[in-house]
Design a protein around this motif. Structure first.
Motif, PDB file in Angstrom:
ATOM      1  N   HIS A  71       0.847  -1.186   0.000  1.00 25.99           N
ATOM      2  CA  HIS A  71       0.000   0.000   0.000  1.00 25.99           C
ATOM      3  C   HIS A  71       0.891   1.248   0.000  1.00 25.99           C
ATOM      4  O   HIS A  71       1.971   1.246   0.608  1.00 25.99           O
ATOM      5  CB  HIS A  71      -0.889  -0.015   1.248  1.00 25.99           C
ATOM      6  CG  HIS A  71      -1.923   1.069   1.247  1.00 25.99           C
ATOM      7  ND1 HIS A  71      -1.689   2.330   1.769  1.00 25.99           N
ATOM      8  CD2 HIS A  71      -3.196   1.072   0.799  1.00 25.99           C
ATOM      9  CE1 HIS A  71      -2.779   3.057   1.630  1.00 25.99           C
ATOM     10  NE2 HIS A  71      -3.706   2.335   1.043  1.00 25.99           N
ATOM     11  N   PRO A  72       0.482   2.322  -0.662  1.00 23.23           N
ATOM     12  CA  PRO A  72       1.317   3.527  -0.722  1.00 23.23           C
ATOM     13  C   PRO A  72       1.740   4.043   0.656  1.00 23.23           C
ATOM     14  O   PRO A  72       2.866   4.526   0.819  1.00 23.23           O
ATOM     15  CB  PRO A  72       0.417   4.537  -1.449  1.00 23.23           C
ATOM     16  CG  PRO A  72      -0.469   3.697  -2.314  1.00 23.23           C
ATOM     17  CD  PRO A  72      -0.729   2.451  -1.515  1.00 23.23           C
ATOM     18  N   TYR A  73       0.859   3.942   1.638  1.00 24.29           N
ATOM     19  CA  TYR A  73       1.215   4.397   2.986  1.00 24.29           C
ATOM     20  C   TYR A  73       2.369   3.569   3.539  1.00 24.29           C
ATOM     21  O   TYR A  73       3.308   4.100   4.131  1.00 24.29           O
ATOM     22  CB  TYR A  73       0.006   4.309   3.908  1.00 24.29           C
ATOM     23  CG  TYR A  73       0.253   4.870   5.290  1.00 24.29           C
ATOM     24  CD1 TYR A  73      -0.011   6.211   5.575  1.00 24.29           C
ATOM     25  CD2 TYR A  73       0.755   4.080   6.322  1.00 24.29           C
ATOM     26  CE1 TYR A  73       0.223   6.743   6.830  1.00 24.29           C
ATOM     27  CE2 TYR A  73       0.997   4.597   7.582  1.00 24.29           C
ATOM     28  CZ  TYR A  73       0.723   5.930   7.831  1.00 24.29           C
ATOM     29  OH  TYR A  73       0.966   6.452   9.084  1.00 24.29           O
ATOM     30  N   SER A  74       2.301   2.256   3.344  1.00 24.63           N
ATOM     31  CA  SER A  74       3.366   1.384   3.836  1.00 24.63           C
ATOM     32  C   SER A  74       4.691   1.660   3.131  1.00 24.63           C
ATOM     33  O   SER A  74       5.760   1.642   3.757  1.00 24.63           O
ATOM     34  CB  SER A  74       2.974  -0.086   3.652  1.00 24.63           C
ATOM     35  OG  SER A  74       1.887  -0.426   4.485  1.00 24.63           O
ATOM     36  N   ILE A  75       4.620   1.913   1.830  1.00 24.05           N
ATOM     37  CA  ILE A  75       5.842   2.232   1.087  1.00 24.05           C
ATOM     38  C   ILE A  75       6.517   3.460   1.674  1.00 24.05           C
ATOM     39  O   ILE A  75       7.731   3.475   1.914  1.00 24.05           O
ATOM     40  CB  ILE A  75       5.532   2.448  -0.408  1.00 24.05           C
ATOM     41  CG1 ILE A  75       4.994   1.157  -1.041  1.00 24.05           C
ATOM     42  CG2 ILE A  75       6.778   2.927  -1.153  1.00 24.05           C
ATOM     43  CD1 ILE A  75       4.552   1.315  -2.479  1.00 24.05           C
ATOM     44  N   ALA A  76       5.717   4.485   1.939  1.00 24.17           N
ATOM     45  CA  ALA A  76       6.265   5.724   2.493  1.00 24.17           C
ATOM     46  C   ALA A  76       6.888   5.494   3.860  1.00 24.17           C
ATOM     47  O   ALA A  76       7.948   6.052   4.177  1.00 24.17           O
ATOM     48  CB  ALA A  76       5.169   6.789   2.579  1.00 24.17           C
ATOM     49  N   GLN A  77       6.246   4.668   4.681  1.00 22.09           N
ATOM     50  CA  GLN A  77       6.770   4.391   6.013  1.00 22.09           C
ATOM     51  C   GLN A  77       8.092   3.632   5.953  1.00 22.09           C
ATOM     52  O   GLN A  77       9.033   3.934   6.687  1.00 22.09           O
ATOM     53  CB  GLN A  77       5.748   3.591   6.828  1.00 22.09           C
ATOM     54  CG  GLN A  77       4.450   4.327   7.109  1.00 22.09           C
ATOM     55  CD  GLN A  77       4.667   5.625   7.868  1.00 22.09           C
ATOM     56  OE1 GLN A  77       5.281   5.644   8.917  1.00 22.09           O
ATOM     57  NE2 GLN A  77       4.188   6.720   7.307  1.00 22.09           N
ATOM     58  N   ILE A  78       8.170   2.635   5.083  1.00 21.33           N
ATOM     59  CA  ILE A  78       9.391   1.833   4.979  1.00 21.33           C
ATOM     60  C   ILE A  78      10.542   2.670   4.412  1.00 21.33           C
ATOM     61  O   ILE A  78      11.686   2.542   4.855  1.00 21.33           O
ATOM     62  CB  ILE A  78       9.139   0.582   4.119  1.00 21.33           C
ATOM     63  CG1 ILE A  78       8.141  -0.345   4.824  1.00 21.33           C
ATOM     64  CG2 ILE A  78      10.443  -0.161   3.835  1.00 21.33           C
ATOM     65  CD1 ILE A  78       7.642  -1.492   3.968  1.00 21.33           C
ATOM     66  N   LYS A  79      10.240   3.527   3.454  1.00 24.80           N
ATOM     67  CA  LYS A  79      11.272   4.404   2.907  1.00 24.80           C
ATOM     68  C   LYS A  79      11.673   5.491   3.899  1.00 24.80           C
ATOM     69  O   LYS A  79      12.773   6.048   3.816  1.00 24.80           O
ATOM     70  CB  LYS A  79      10.779   5.057   1.612  1.00 24.80           C
ATOM     71  CG  LYS A  79      10.726   4.104   0.425  1.00 24.80           C
ATOM     72  CD  LYS A  79      10.296   4.838  -0.829  1.00 24.80           C
ATOM     73  CE  LYS A  79      10.344   3.924  -2.048  1.00 24.80           C
ATOM     74  NZ  LYS A  79       9.924   4.622  -3.287  1.00 24.80           N
ATOM     75  N   GLY A  80      10.774   5.792   4.834  1.00 27.53           N
ATOM     76  CA  GLY A  80      11.057   6.804   5.846  1.00 27.53           C
ATOM     77  C   GLY A  80      11.754   6.208   7.053  1.00 27.53           C
ATOM     78  O   GLY A  80      12.641   5.361   6.925  1.00 27.53           O
ATOM     79  N   ILE A  81      11.311   6.611   8.249  1.00 33.17           N
ATOM     80  CA  ILE A  81      12.025   6.206   9.458  1.00 33.17           C
ATOM     81  C   ILE A  81      11.721   4.774   9.889  1.00 33.17           C
ATOM     82  O   ILE A  81      12.500   4.157  10.627  1.00 33.17           O
ATOM     83  CB  ILE A  81      11.718   7.169  10.629  1.00 33.17           C
ATOM     84  CG1 ILE A  81      10.236   7.122  11.017  1.00 33.17           C
ATOM     85  CG2 ILE A  81      12.168   8.569  10.278  1.00 33.17           C
ATOM     86  CD1 ILE A  81       9.919   7.955  12.241  1.00 33.17           C
ATOM     87  N   GLU A  82      10.592   4.212   9.445  1.00 31.54           N
ATOM     88  CA  GLU A  82      10.200   2.890   9.932  1.00 31.54           C
ATOM     89  C   GLU A  82      11.149   1.785   9.477  1.00 31.54           C
ATOM     90  O   GLU A  82      11.411   0.835  10.227  1.00 31.54           O
ATOM     91  CB  GLU A  82       8.779   2.560   9.468  1.00 31.54           C
ATOM     92  CG  GLU A  82       7.703   3.484  10.005  1.00 31.54           C
ATOM     93  CD  GLU A  82       7.428   3.268  11.481  1.00 31.54           C
ATOM     94  OE1 GLU A  82       7.833   2.225  12.023  1.00 31.54           O
ATOM     95  OE2 GLU A  82       6.804   4.160  12.085  1.00 31.54           O
ATOM     96  N   GLY A  83      11.647   1.876   8.256  1.00 31.00           N
ATOM     97  CA  GLY A  83      12.460   0.808   7.714  1.00 31.00           C
ATOM     98  C   GLY A  83      13.671   0.490   8.584  1.00 31.00           C
ATOM     99  O   GLY A  83      13.834  -0.625   9.081  1.00 31.00           O
ATOM    100  N   ASN A  84      14.534   1.477   8.795  1.00 28.46           N
ATOM    101  CA  ASN A  84      15.730   1.254   9.597  1.00 28.46           C
ATOM    102  C   ASN A  84      15.416   1.076  11.069  1.00 28.46           C
ATOM    103  O   ASN A  84      16.134   0.357  11.780  1.00 28.46           O
ATOM    104  CB  ASN A  84      16.724   2.407   9.414  1.00 28.46           C
ATOM    105  CG  ASN A  84      17.542   2.251   8.145  1.00 28.46           C
ATOM    106  OD1 ASN A  84      18.026   1.168   7.833  1.00 28.46           O
ATOM    107  ND2 ASN A  84      17.680   3.331   7.398  1.00 28.46           N
ATOM    108  N   ALA A  85      14.344   1.719  11.546  1.00 29.20           N
ATOM    109  CA  ALA A  85      13.965   1.536  12.950  1.00 29.20           C
ATOM    110  C   ALA A  85      13.623   0.075  13.221  1.00 29.20           C
ATOM    111  O   ALA A  85      14.060  -0.509  14.225  1.00 29.20           O
ATOM    112  CB  ALA A  85      12.784   2.440  13.299  1.00 29.20           C
TER     113      ALA A  85
END
Length: 343
Positions: free
Chosen positions: A150-164
């Motif tokens: 989902h676009p929201y999930s993509i944005a989160q993973i590319k943002g701070i959530e991925g490395n966190a």
């Protein structure tokens, strides 16, 4: 409070810090420091994950099942199911696990079933145990393999959530997942999209905020099976920090009314035709009790005691993974949501 719950609290604090840093309020890493950090990540890699043979649960659908609901050093982060679909065109992954090592194990299990290549990946949401295995598949099958979310999930993973999430998995597993890189989804998957893979069609469902704001469920139309990710779980109390009880109930209703009789495959737990009904009853035992407490003017402490006495909740207390450590927190979240809904 267990390590998993503490980790989620750390994740929330980390989100705030990273947003502050992104705003320019901290000293940026020099290029030399960033290069050193990347080199260290490449050098260090955790051990392989032991094989878990895939079991066939539908004409086209296979499951690499995880009996554990939470990450530990012992299970090396293998805490979530990995589902894959074997079509006439190739293999489609529905979530890839919590590390590159888990993804590599899944590839070994797929090769025992078929010699067809992986041609597509779907990530159900942006929690790390469902997307951090992407790296293994990209390395094995090439960067052109489309990864949908989902676009929201993509944005989160590319943002701070991925490395966190990557850092949290390393902490929870005592570095067993070291070497994992964040590979974000590359393509959007939206409600109603239907993907054709020869003799198999996969339909995407998104009905708003449930477990997270960006959950997608993937329906394997020909098999009458739907992978629901973490919007419902077999025997694990779900993290709903980013989600909504009301939104979850709405999602269940919409899925059942639009698709009818299905075998529902969870991200954690065994597939079942009764999954949404049974887990929905458990969540209702928490939320509906909190709604009544709010309407009756009872405070949170009273609501918590009433939740524990509700038969829909109490019957799961002794067997549900994570119950003791998490029921208080998720009752508090239900109470806060009930206050908003009632008032």
């Amino acid at each position: 409070m267990n390590k998993y719950t503490k980790g989620l609290m750390v994740l929330n604090k980390r989100r705030q810090v990273l947003k502050w840093v992104a705003g320019g309020s901290a000293i940026a890493l020099t290029p030399q420091m960033m290069h050193f950090a990347r080199a260290a990540d490449d050098f260090l890699k955790g051990p392989p994950v032991k094989d878990i043979p895939a079991k066939q649960i539908g004409p086209h659908v296979w499951l690499v099942y995880s009996p554990d609901g939470f990450p530990t050093p012992e299970n090396q982060g293998m805490m979530a199911n990995i589902t894959f679909v074997v079509s006439s065109k190739g293999v489609i992954l529905l979530d890839t696990g919590a590390s590159v090592q888990i993804g590599e194990m899944a590839i070994r299990m797929i090769k025992r079933v078929t010699n067809k290549p992986v041609i597509a990946i779907f990530n159900s949401h942006y929690h790390g145990d469902h997307f951090l295995g992407n790296q293994a598949f990209v390395e094995a099958y090439g960067k052109d393999v489309p990864i949908y979310a989902h676009p929201y999930s993509i944005a989160q993973i590319k943002g701070i959530e991925g490395n966190a999430w990557r850092n949290l998995m390393e902490r929870w597993t005592n570095q067993a997942t070291a070497g994992t890189k964040v590979i974000a989804p590359t393509h959007s998957a939206n409600h109603g999209n239907v993907f054709h893979y020869g003799d198999v069609r996969i339909k995407v469902h998104h009905h708003g905020v449930a477990h997270t704001p960006g959950d997608i469920s993937m329906q394997v139309i020909e098999d009458k099976m739907t992978y629901v990710g973490d919007i419902a779980m077999g025997n694990r109390i779900a993290n709903i920090d980013d989600g909504s009880y009301v939104g979850t109930f709405k999602t269940y209703k919409n899925l059942q009314s639009s698709e009818g009789d299905q075998i529902w495959i969870p991200g954690h737990g065994e597939p079942s035709k009764q999954l949404l009904k049974e887990y929905g009853e458990f969540l209702a035992g928490i939320y509906e009790t909190c709604v009544k407490a709010v309407k009756d003017g009872q405070d949170l402490s009273v609501a918590k005691s009433l939740v524990l006495k509700d038969p829909r909740v109490s019957k799961r207390a002794k067997t549900m993974q994570g119950f003791d450590n998490n029921i208080g927190k998720y009752t508090s979240l239900a109470y806060l949501e009930a206050e908003k809904e009632v008032f």
